[in-house]
Design a protein around this motif. Structure first.
Motif, short mmCIF file in Angstrom:
data_model
loop_
_atom_site.label_atom_id
_atom_site.label_comp_id
_atom_site.label_asym_id
_atom_site.label_seq_id
_atom_site.Cartn_x
_atom_site.Cartn_y
_atom_site.Cartn_z
N LYS A 147 13.96 8.28 -1.68
CA LYS A 147 13.80 8.45 -0.24
C LYS A 147 14.44 7.33 0.56
O LYS A 147 15.07 7.57 1.59
CB LYS A 147 12.31 8.55 0.09
CG LYS A 147 11.63 9.79 -0.47
CD LYS A 147 10.17 9.84 -0.08
CE LYS A 147 9.50 11.09 -0.63
NZ LYS A 147 8.07 11.15 -0.28
N LEU A 148 14.27 6.09 0.11
CA LEU A 148 14.78 4.95 0.86
C LEU A 148 15.97 4.34 0.13
O LEU A 148 15.86 3.89 -1.00
CB LEU A 148 13.67 3.90 1.03
CG LEU A 148 13.98 2.76 2.00
CD1 LEU A 148 14.17 3.30 3.41
CD2 LEU A 148 12.84 1.74 1.98
N LYS A 149 17.10 4.34 0.79
CA LYS A 149 18.34 3.86 0.17
C LYS A 149 18.47 2.34 0.31
O LYS A 149 17.86 1.71 1.16
CB LYS A 149 19.55 4.55 0.81
CG LYS A 149 19.51 6.07 0.77
CD LYS A 149 19.56 6.60 -0.64
CE LYS A 149 19.74 8.11 -0.68
NZ LYS A 149 18.59 8.86 -0.12
N VAL A 183 7.44 -6.36 -2.41
CA VAL A 183 6.63 -5.37 -1.70
C VAL A 183 6.21 -4.20 -2.59
O VAL A 183 5.63 -3.22 -2.11
CB VAL A 183 7.37 -4.83 -0.46
CG1 VAL A 183 7.68 -5.95 0.50
CG2 VAL A 183 8.64 -4.08 -0.86
N GLY A 184 6.49 -4.29 -3.89
CA GLY A 184 6.17 -3.19 -4.79
C GLY A 184 7.37 -2.29 -5.00
O GLY A 184 8.24 -2.17 -4.13
N SER A 185 7.43 -1.65 -6.15
CA SER A 185 8.57 -0.79 -6.47
C SER A 185 8.43 0.56 -5.79
O SER A 185 7.34 1.13 -5.71
CB SER A 185 8.66 -0.59 -7.99
OG SER A 185 8.91 -1.81 -8.63
N PRO A 229 8.78 3.27 0.39
CA PRO A 229 9.63 4.08 1.25
C PRO A 229 9.60 3.65 2.72
O PRO A 229 10.24 4.29 3.56
CB PRO A 229 9.01 5.48 1.10
CG PRO A 229 7.54 5.20 0.94
CD PRO A 229 7.44 3.89 0.20
N ASP A 230 8.86 2.60 3.05
CA ASP A 230 8.65 2.22 4.43
C ASP A 230 9.41 0.93 4.75
O ASP A 230 9.13 -0.13 4.21
CB ASP A 230 7.15 2.02 4.69
CG ASP A 230 6.87 1.60 6.12
OD1 ASP A 230 7.43 2.24 7.03
OD2 ASP A 230 6.12 0.62 6.32
N THR A 231 10.39 1.01 5.66
CA THR A 231 11.21 -0.16 5.98
C THR A 231 10.40 -1.25 6.68
O THR A 231 10.68 -2.44 6.53
CB THR A 231 12.39 0.23 6.87
OG1 THR A 231 11.92 0.89 8.05
CG2 THR A 231 13.34 1.17 6.12
N GLU A 232 9.39 -0.86 7.45
CA GLU A 232 8.60 -1.85 8.19
C GLU A 232 7.87 -2.79 7.25
O GLU A 232 7.60 -3.95 7.59
CB GLU A 232 7.60 -1.14 9.10
CG GLU A 232 6.80 -2.07 10.01
CD GLU A 232 7.70 -2.92 10.91
OE1 GLU A 232 7.32 -4.07 11.19
OE2 GLU A 232 8.76 -2.42 11.33
N THR A 233 7.57 -2.32 6.04
CA THR A 233 6.91 -3.17 5.05
C THR A 233 7.78 -4.36 4.69
O THR A 233 7.29 -5.48 4.52
CB THR A 233 6.59 -2.36 3.78
OG1 THR A 233 5.74 -1.26 4.13
CG2 THR A 233 5.90 -3.22 2.74
N SER A 281 0.81 -1.22 0.00
CA SER A 281 0.00 0.00 0.00
C SER A 281 0.85 1.27 0.00
O SER A 281 0.37 2.33 -0.42
CB SER A 281 -0.94 0.01 1.21
OG SER A 281 -0.19 -0.08 2.43
N LYS A 282 2.09 1.19 0.45
CA LYS A 282 2.94 2.38 0.51
C LYS A 282 3.93 2.46 -0.65
O LYS A 282 4.73 3.39 -0.71
CB LYS A 282 3.71 2.39 1.84
CG LYS A 282 2.79 2.48 3.05
CD LYS A 282 3.57 2.50 4.35
CE LYS A 282 2.63 2.59 5.55
NZ LYS A 282 3.37 2.58 6.83
#
Length: 213
Positions: free
Chosen positions: A112-114, A65-67, A70-74, A31-32
């Motif tokens: 955003k997420l490296k 988890v999708g391309s 930005p969420d590490t918890e996912t 979803s994110k």
């Protein structure tokens, strides 16, 4: 060895290559993510039971988890879901030993997420849910991360058109309008630039114009 996540795929494999080794692709919370893939990928326990009835071997689990997530918890949750799937598959009667982490690793550092931030949460999650003595082989598919910036795509300019851009905010009607060009290349969003539509990629053009006599 191939992934599967639908009954139609399972039936095709049973007909064409019943000795294939299958990897179950599970749905995750995407979803994110920028590009949602769980609508396209994902499966259920009934599919596993179908594979058992067809006597087709399921040896592992894969997830994405999708391309652009930005969420590490996912990523942590997806790893936990994969662990639960291993337990569920064991109840059906399969003995699995492969985990394929196809999580949509980022292609560049301007997001955003490296890559390092993802691995910093995925590695501890693997240590938690898949113990070193579990016998599970863990592989990943960081293809985009490895090759997206490894080359420059060269295209031919096949046409150009002069475009007149009116000056904004100018009250002088005698002031000349700004002129620019629109260039047409022999590749586009239905070819090599498909990533613009599907992955929301940002292409950095390098244009060099040469004049011939």
């Amino acid at each position: 060895m191939m992934t599967f996540d639908s009954e139609v795929e399972l039936m095709k494999v049973a007909r064409a290559h019943p000795k294939a080794k299958l990897v179950l692709r599970i749905a995750t919370d995407d979803s994110k993510a920028i590009c949602h893939l769980s609508v396209k990928f994902g499966t259920s326990r009934l599919l596993l039971e179908g594979a058992k009835e067809l006597n087709i071997d399921v040896l592992g689990v894969s997830f994405h988890v999708g391309s652009g997530c930005p969420d590490t918890e996912t990523f942590v949750q997806a790893t936990s879901d994969a662990c639960c799937t291993f337990d569920m598959v064991a109840e059906v009667g399969f003995s699995m030993y492969l985990l394929d982490i196809d999580v949509g690793f980022p292609a560049s550092e301007d997001i955003k997420l490296k890559f390092g931030e993802i691995t910093s949460v995925v590695n501890p999650a693997l240590d938690k849910y898949f113990l070193s003595d579990s016998g599970v082989r863990i592989i990943a598919e960081p293809g985009r991360y490895c090759v997206a910036s490894a080359f420059t795509l060269a295209v031919n300019i096949i046409a150009k058109k002069l475009v007149i851009k009116e000056q904004m905010g100018s009250g002088d009607e005698d002031e000349p309008s700004e002129q620019t060009f629109t260039y047409y290349a022999n590749d586009g969003v239905y070819g090599s630039f498909n990533c613009i539509l599907c992955d929301h990629a940002h292409v950095k053009p390098l244009l060099q114009e040469t004049q011939t006599r």
